[in-house]
Design an enzyme around this catalytic site. Structure first.
Site, PDB file in Angstrom:
ATOM      1  N   HIS A 198      58.342 -14.086  86.210  1.00  0.00           N
ATOM      2  CA  HIS A 198      58.934 -12.932  85.525  1.00  0.00           C
ATOM      3  C   HIS A 198      57.930 -11.809  85.327  1.00  0.00           C
ATOM      4  CE1 HIS A 198      60.725 -10.988  81.735  1.00  0.00           C
ATOM      5  NE2 HIS A 198      61.360 -10.533  82.789  1.00  0.00           N
ATOM      6  N   GLU A 226      55.077 -13.979  83.628  1.00  0.00           N
ATOM      7  CA  GLU A 226      55.386 -15.269  83.020  1.00  0.00           C
ATOM      8  C   GLU A 226      55.778 -16.236  84.130  1.00  0.00           C
ATOM      9  OE1 GLU A 226      57.202 -13.933  78.712  1.00  0.00           O
ATOM     10  OE2 GLU A 226      58.500 -13.734  80.441  1.00  0.00           O
ATOM     11  N   ASN A 237      59.958 -11.443  75.790  1.00  0.00           N
ATOM     12  CA  ASN A 237      61.219 -10.915  75.263  1.00  0.00           C
ATOM     13  C   ASN A 237      61.687 -11.670  74.020  1.00  0.00           C
ATOM     14  OD1 ASN A 237      61.284  -8.878  77.109  1.00  0.00           O
ATOM     15  ND2 ASN A 237      62.586  -9.973  78.559  1.00  0.00           N
TER      16      ASN A 237
HETATM   17  N1  LIG Z   1      64.220  -3.490  85.817  1.00  0.00           N
HETATM   18  C1  LIG Z   1      63.445  -4.155  84.996  1.00  0.00           C
HETATM   19  O1  LIG Z   1      62.817  -3.591  84.094  1.00  0.00           O
HETATM   20  C2  LIG Z   1      63.278  -5.653  85.168  1.00  0.00           C
HETATM   21  C3  LIG Z   1      62.218  -6.307  84.513  1.00  0.00           C
HETATM   22  C4  LIG Z   1      62.051  -7.678  84.711  1.00  0.00           C
HETATM   23  C5  LIG Z   1      62.932  -8.361  85.528  1.00  0.00           C
HETATM   24  N2  LIG Z   1      63.971  -7.698  86.118  1.00  0.00           N
HETATM   25  C6  LIG Z   1      64.871  -8.487  86.979  1.00  0.00           C
HETATM   26  O2  LIG Z   1      64.649  -8.154  88.330  1.00  0.00           O
HETATM   27  C7  LIG Z   1      65.857  -8.195  89.061  1.00  0.00           C
HETATM   28  C8  LIG Z   1      66.046  -6.910  89.824  1.00  0.00           C
HETATM   29  O3  LIG Z   1      65.982  -5.817  88.965  1.00  0.00           O
HETATM   30  P1  LIG Z   1      65.758  -4.332  89.512  1.00  0.00           P
HETATM   31  O4  LIG Z   1      65.614  -3.475  88.316  1.00  0.00           O
HETATM   32  O5  LIG Z   1      64.708  -4.321  90.554  1.00  0.00           O
HETATM   33  O6  LIG Z   1      67.198  -4.039  90.203  1.00  0.00           O
HETATM   34  P2  LIG Z   1      67.550  -2.969  91.334  1.00  0.00           P
HETATM   35  O7  LIG Z   1      68.996  -2.687  91.179  1.00  0.00           O
HETATM   36  O8  LIG Z   1      66.586  -1.845  91.351  1.00  0.00           O
HETATM   37  O9  LIG Z   1      67.360  -3.799  92.706  1.00  0.00           O
HETATM   38  C9  LIG Z   1      68.159  -4.879  93.078  1.00  0.00           C
HETATM   39  C10 LIG Z   1      68.162  -4.958  94.605  1.00  0.00           C
HETATM   40  O10 LIG Z   1      68.748  -6.186  94.991  1.00  0.00           O
HETATM   41  C11 LIG Z   1      69.592  -5.964  96.123  1.00  0.00           C
HETATM   42  N3  LIG Z   1      70.541  -7.062  96.169  1.00  0.00           N
HETATM   43  C12 LIG Z   1      71.602  -7.288  95.363  1.00  0.00           C
HETATM   44  N4  LIG Z   1      72.199  -8.455  95.701  1.00  0.00           N
HETATM   45  C13 LIG Z   1      71.485  -8.994  96.723  1.00  0.00           C
HETATM   46  C14 LIG Z   1      71.579 -10.192  97.484  1.00  0.00           C
HETATM   47  N5  LIG Z   1      72.535 -11.087  97.251  1.00  0.00           N
HETATM   48  N6  LIG Z   1      70.665 -10.412  98.447  1.00  0.00           N
HETATM   49  C15 LIG Z   1      69.696  -9.507  98.698  1.00  0.00           C
HETATM   50  N7  LIG Z   1      69.560  -8.353  98.022  1.00  0.00           N
HETATM   51  C16 LIG Z   1      70.437  -8.105  97.022  1.00  0.00           C
HETATM   52  C17 LIG Z   1      70.172  -4.597  95.882  1.00  0.00           C
HETATM   53  O11 LIG Z   1      70.629  -4.011  97.095  1.00  0.00           O
HETATM   54  C18 LIG Z   1      68.970  -3.854  95.277  1.00  0.00           C
HETATM   55  O12 LIG Z   1      68.190  -3.249  96.276  1.00  0.00           O
HETATM   56  C19 LIG Z   1      66.941  -8.536  88.047  1.00  0.00           C
HETATM   57  O13 LIG Z   1      67.152  -9.925  88.057  1.00  0.00           O
HETATM   58  C20 LIG Z   1      66.333  -8.129  86.736  1.00  0.00           C
HETATM   59  O14 LIG Z   1      66.794  -8.857  85.635  1.00  0.00           O
HETATM   60  C21 LIG Z   1      64.149  -6.375  85.981  1.00  0.00           C
END
Ligand SMILES: NC(=O)c1ccc[n+]([C@@H]2O[C@H](COP(=O)([O-])OP(=O)(O)OC[C@H]3O[C@@H](n4cnc5c(N)ncnc54)[C@H](O)[C@@H]3O)[C@@H](O)[C@H]2O)c1
Length: 506
Positions: free
Chosen positions: A145, A157, A195
């Site tokens: 994480h 993490e 968190n």
């Molecule tokens: N944004 C944050 O601050 C943050 C922090 C920690 C963890 N996260 C976790 O990281 C993950 C992604 O977050 P993000 O902010 O980068 O989202 P984002 O929307 O910027 O990116 C997600 C990407 O995943 C792709 N995608 C969706 N379904 C897919 C699949 N089945 N196979 C392949 N690609 C797929 C989408 O096209 C997109 O490019 C989430 O699980 C989120 O909880 C986010």
């Protein structure tokens, strides 16, 4: 699965949005081969180009040599089909935050990658165990994480579910180190460490607001200037956005079976419903114009009007810094056993409110004002009871502000603002340790790096002293009768033994 087999890691990154790109960047910079895949056609290539231009930008600013930038860029490649991740020794997913999507993705990946390949999820709020349960080999699944923005937030993490193999955790720790990040180990529990630990700050601040103790800007000012937090809790809520924070607060509360320590606030829910999300809607707790926060006025310092200041002898002995400060400010001290007829009665509550202190010492409440004795430098907090006269409130304000240190005047609260918020943070941190979610060192390390607090929750407790934090919580618990303030057994035992809160169980 062994550690030796994977000195040459190839990392697959599935989901190349905000988080995936950040992880790809630090992996390639750390010398690891990266294969990017996204379900959106062209998405992975876009991400590769974006990361390459980040390397070029870093090189142009002199933060990376051009050789290193080129070498890092050359480590990035793109997969058009999921099957092209076959050679990966680890796949990190950063796709949408949906259990079915992540579970289905890992199930599909198991048919592609080798048996030794680690499947790591960057989920923030889902159960790693529930994702692993979709796999034929749940032992290879762990949480990895990261925090946003990944290259700047240098902590990750590493989360083990009940079936995760130790070697998987060890290898992820090695990879995190190669990426230049600090790994911390956590067991799979709601919110993991950061968190989970972060619940105290904003929920207690919302609680203070809900009790009409002070306006949001005053609570922010006290915690920033007085307690040393980089950002006030309402500034933080506006930055994150209530559309993100409120569901997170509700999810943790529900996932811990309505643990009162995490009880969310109806204020935040109403504001979310009203669309007052924060910076992104130009209006949250504060208003914003062109990204700039509105100026909030601080209450003017009243003209100085001196009354003799009476301080209980016992409190004076317990808080020599207050007695010294009063002398320095030129206060005329009333040293009588009982306060004189016109004296300002200054009380120094620990975990108590002014009303309780005035009643306990049989003081005239109209002349009684509280001063937080634990935070006297960056910002001083004065507290009134419902009967304090404006004349005595203003006299205390003028006196305490006479060396130009900011003063905040709040309504009665068991534990002022800083005592309450800090005791809450410490208590939650202690309970994370008590539950064995992480080691005391990892709790403090991850919170300072992940939340930017001046100290981790356990070190924060040590600075005040475990016994003092316990006293604050016991008083608050007694006054409010709310189990959210019940002290963690970890804190109680270390206070009784008079040892550091970082002391692990033997
Ligand atoms: N944004 C944050 O601050 C943050 C922090 C920690 C963890 N996260 C976790 O990281 C993950 C992604 O977050 P993000 O902010 O980068 O989202 P984002 O929307 O910027 O990116 C997600 C990407 O995943 C792709 N995608 C969706 N379904 C897919 C699949 N089945 N196979 C392949 N690609 C797929 C989408 O096209 C997109 O490019 C989430 O699980 C989120 O909880 C986010």
């Amino acid at each position: 699965m062994s550690t030796e087999q994977h000195t040459t890691e190839v990392i697959g990154i599935v989901g190349t949005g905000l988080m995936g790109r950040g992880i790809a960047q630090i992996a390639a910079q750390g010398g690891i081969e990266v294969i990017l895949y996204d379900i959106r056609p062209g998405g992975a290539e876009e991400a590769r180009a974006a990361v390459v231009s980040t390397f070029e930008m870093l090189a142009s600013k002199g933060k990376l040599t051009s050789e290193r930038a080129e070498a890092a860029a050359a480590r990035l490649s793109v997969a058009v089909e999921l099957t092209e991740l076959k050679s990966c020794s680890i796949v990190v997913e950063a796709v949408v935050e949906k259990l079915e999507v992540k579970g289905e993705l890992f199930r599909q990946l198991e048919a592609v990658v080798s048996e030794q390949c680690i499947l790591a999820t960057n989920t923030s709020s889902l159960s790693v165990t529930a994702i692993a349960a979709k796999c034929a080999r749940p032992a290879r699944v762990a949480g990895f994480h990261f925090f946003s923005p990944v290259p700047l937030m240098k902590v990750v993490e590493v989360i083990a579910g009940p079936l995760t193999q130790q070697v998987v955790v060890d290898r992820l720790i090695g990879i995190a180190n190669r990426m230049g990040h600090t790994p911390v180990r956590a067991s799979d529990t709601p919110g993991f460490i950061v968190n989970h630990a972060g619940r105290g700050y904003v929920t207690e601040a919302l609680r203070l607001l809900g009790e009409s103790i002070a306006p949001h800007a005053e609570i922010d000012r006290i915690l920033r200037l007085g307690a040393g937090f980089r950002m006030g809790p309402f500034e933080l809520l506006d930055l994150t956005g209530l559309d993100v924070s409120q569901p997170a607060m509700e999810a943790i509360y529900e996932q811990f079976y309505q643990e009162p320590r995490f009880r969310p606030s109806p204020i935040a829910r109403q504001r979310l419903a009203a669309g007052l999300l924060g910076r992104k809607t130009q209006r949250g707790f504060y208003r914003y114009e062109n990204g700039q926060k509105e100026e909030t006025s601080t209450p003017a310092v009243p003209p100085r009007e001196d009354f003799p200041v009476w301080l209980d002898a016992g409190q004076s002995r317990e808080n020599p810094a207050v007695a010294e400060l009063l002398k320095k400010l030129g206060a005329s001290l009333d040293n009588g056993e009982r306060p004189g007829d016109t004296s300002l009665c200054l009380v120094l509550p620990i975990g108590r409110d002014v009303t309780t202190c005035a009643a306990a010492a049989d003081l005239d409440p109209t002349r009684t004002v509280g001063l937080d004795p634990l935070f006297l430098t960056g910002c001083r907090t004065l507290m009134t009871n419902p009967l304090t006269s404006n004349k005595y409130r203003d006299a205390a304000h003028a006196l305490l502000a006479s060396d130009s240190v900011p003063v905040a005047v709040i309504h009665d609260s068991a534990g002022f603002v800083s005592q309450r918020v800090i005791a809450t943070i410490v208590n939650i941190g202690c309970d994370i340790a008590q539950q064995g979610i992480a080691t005391p060192e990892d709790i403090d390390r991850s919170v300072t790096l992940g939340l930017g607090y001046p100290f981790g929750p356990l070190a924060m407790g040590d600075r005040l002293g475990a016994q003092l934090v316990l006293r604050i919580l016991d008083e608050m618990h007694d006054f409010y009768g709310d189990p959210r303030y019940r002290p963690s057994p970890w804190l109680k035992r270390r206070a009784l033994l008079d040892v550091s809160l970082l002391t692990p169980d033997n």
